[in-house]
Design a protein around this motif. Structure first.
Motif, short mmCIF file in Angstrom:
data_model
loop_
_atom_site.label_atom_id
_atom_site.label_comp_id
_atom_site.label_asym_id
_atom_site.label_seq_id
_atom_site.Cartn_x
_atom_site.Cartn_y
_atom_site.Cartn_z
N VAL A 188 -10.17 13.31 -0.39
CA VAL A 188 -10.19 12.86 -1.79
C VAL A 188 -11.62 13.01 -2.34
O VAL A 188 -11.81 13.40 -3.49
N ASP B 248 -8.79 1.77 1.87
CA ASP B 248 -8.12 0.97 2.90
C ASP B 248 -8.00 -0.47 2.47
O ASP B 248 -8.75 -0.93 1.61
N ASN C 274 -7.18 3.11 -4.20
CA ASN C 274 -6.33 4.31 -4.25
C ASN C 274 -4.86 3.99 -4.56
O ASN C 274 -4.06 4.90 -4.73
N GLY D 60 -1.25 7.23 1.40
CA GLY D 60 -0.34 8.18 2.03
C GLY D 60 -0.51 9.58 1.49
O GLY D 60 0.44 10.19 1.00
C1 GLC Z 1 -7.09 6.54 3.84
C2 GLC Z 1 -5.73 5.86 3.84
C3 GLC Z 1 -4.62 6.79 3.36
C4 GLC Z 1 -5.01 7.46 2.06
C5 GLC Z 1 -6.39 8.10 2.18
C6 GLC Z 1 -6.86 8.70 0.87
O1 GLC Z 1 -7.15 7.50 4.83
O2 GLC Z 1 -5.42 5.38 5.14
O3 GLC Z 1 -3.43 6.08 3.17
O4 GLC Z 1 -4.06 8.42 1.71
O5 GLC Z 1 -7.34 7.15 2.60
O6 GLC Z 1 -6.98 7.72 -0.14
#
Ligand code: GLC
Length: 403
Positions: A27, A139, A164, A309
């Motif tokens: 991300v 998280d 998120n 996810g």
């Molecule tokens: C973390 C979370 C996951 C999410 C990712 C991006 O790895 O565990 O659920 O998709 O961050 O935000």
């Protein structure tokens, strides 16, 4: 305070806790791309060299390496918070000097806004004298005793906290005592994660002979709660002789060893459950799109609530049939008309869901088509870039008010 013009040229310094490419770091790469594409400048301060460095610089990020003290880098908390505290205390002196170097690096780069992307960086960035600060939560913090206490202590420092998913935002509001948590759902690059395109040769990657089978895979980091055990147990409960091959794709990529499973432990479980011949281990792949495409069914099996996810979202964009739980933020990502839902931690239920999908090619195709359509509605990078920009401008505005 440095201020961007009204129309653009934002200078954003992203801080990463990891040099690897787990979900949160992918991300981060999306955010670097969004910043650069909108005419801004993105810096990425990384604590270690790794695939993140390469991916972020490829999309135009300016990389600022600032290695973190060993003890602090390794500290996790899922095992025992006392051990974590001890690890942190042991690295207190180097930590202090790290904080100073962090402050100096931030000041010399002159960002309009600092965007911290991981729990350890949230703590460090709050301690560093800094311009408008954004904490981006990927998280849940409520269940993490040590992080919760540390973050709550510094929770008035960031101008803005973003989560998120709605579910992570709710948890953070309670854990940190702030009622203004923003939600920035992740996006998926819909032009890259597509149903058509290259497919990985999973058998070759796993060292298995080619076979005419339905391919079912769990794509995840090796965090203990990602459900690898449930997946292996589910494979053991499939009707004998059914032509299904399972794949576990990923590696223990983070440094907090206690929170991760090791590959050997999974291999021994597979052996003891009698599924070794039908299960391939594929190491971490920095480009997961060809992996999803090579799978007929993508499994999400997290046993604890999933913050967002991303894997489910990406697999949906690739038009895959997804078998998922609906715990946590993943309920905001996949509905039961686009994914086959099973009960978290229930191997038998997962086995049933996999088998139903594996036997019914038409059902897989229908799920895949619906999933792609939903992904196009929900995970647009354009909406994400706008949301990110709004977030940064709001952080700057608030800091201006406070100053
Ligand atoms: C973390 C979370 C996951 C999410 C990712 C991006 O790895 O565990 O659920 O998709 O961050 O935000």
């Amino acid at each position: 305070m440095v201020r961007p013009g009204v129309t653009g040229s934002m200078r954003v310094l992203f801080l990463s806790t990891s040099g690897h490419l787990g979900g949160a770091e992918r991300v981060l790469v999306d955010m670097v791309r969004a910043t650069v594409d909108s005419g801004g400048t993105a810096g990425v301060l990384t604590v270690e060299d790794g695939p993140l460095t390469e991916a972020a610089s490829k999309v135009g990020g300016d990389i600022l390496p600032l290695p973190i003290p060993r003890g602090f880098g390794r500290a996790g908390e899922s095992q025992a918070s006392l051990a974590t505290m001890a690890a942190m205390a042991a690295s207190a002196a180097p930590l202090l000097s790290y904080s100073r170097r962090l402050t100096a690096t931030i000041q010399s780069w002159q960002p309009h806004v600092v965007h911290s992307n991981g729990i350890k960086m949230h703590v460090l960035s709050a301690r560093a004298a800094s311009p408008p600060l954004v904490w981006h939560l990927h998280d849940y913090v409520g269940p993490r005793r040590v992080s919760r206490r540390l973050l709550r202590h510094y929770a008035d420092r960031p101008a803005l906290i973003a989560a998120n998913s709605e579910d992570v935002a709710r948890d953070a509001a309670q854990a940190l005592g702030r009622n203004d948590i923003a939600v920035l759902p992740n996006a998926v690059d819909l032009a890259h994660f597509t149903p058509a395109g290259a497919r990985a040769d999973l058998d070759a990657l796993a060292g298995l002979p080619p076979a005419d089978v339905v391919r079912v895979g769990l794509v995840a980091t090796y965090a203990r709660w990602k459900g690898h055990h449930t997946f292996i147990r589910a494979l053991a409960q499939l009707t004998p002789g059914i032509p299904i091959r399972g794949y576990i794709v990923g590696s223990p990529v983070y440094r907090s060893a206690a929170a991760q499973i090791q590959t050997d432990a999974l291999r021994s479980l597979a052996l003891s459950m009698g599924v070794s011949a039908h299960l391939g281990f594929v190491p971490f792949q920095s480009n997961p799109a060809p992996v999803y495409r090579a799978l007929d069914i993508v499994v999400h099996a997290s046993t604890a609530p999933e913050p967002f996810g991303l894997v489910v979202a990406e697999a949906m964009a690739c038009g895959r049939a997804v078998v998922a739980t609906r715990l946590g933020g993943v309920a905001e990502v996949a509905d039961d008309d686009v994914a086959s839902i099973h009960t978290a931690g229930d191997a038998q239920d997962l086995a049933r869901a996999i088998e139903r999908c594996a036997r019914d090619e038409r059902m897989r195709a229908a799920l895949g088509i619906a999933a792609r359509a939903r992904a196009e509605q929900r995970f647009s990078p354009v909406g994400f870039a706008e949301g990110l920009d709004r977030l940064h401008r709001e952080a700057i505005r608030r800091s201006g008010v406070a100053a």
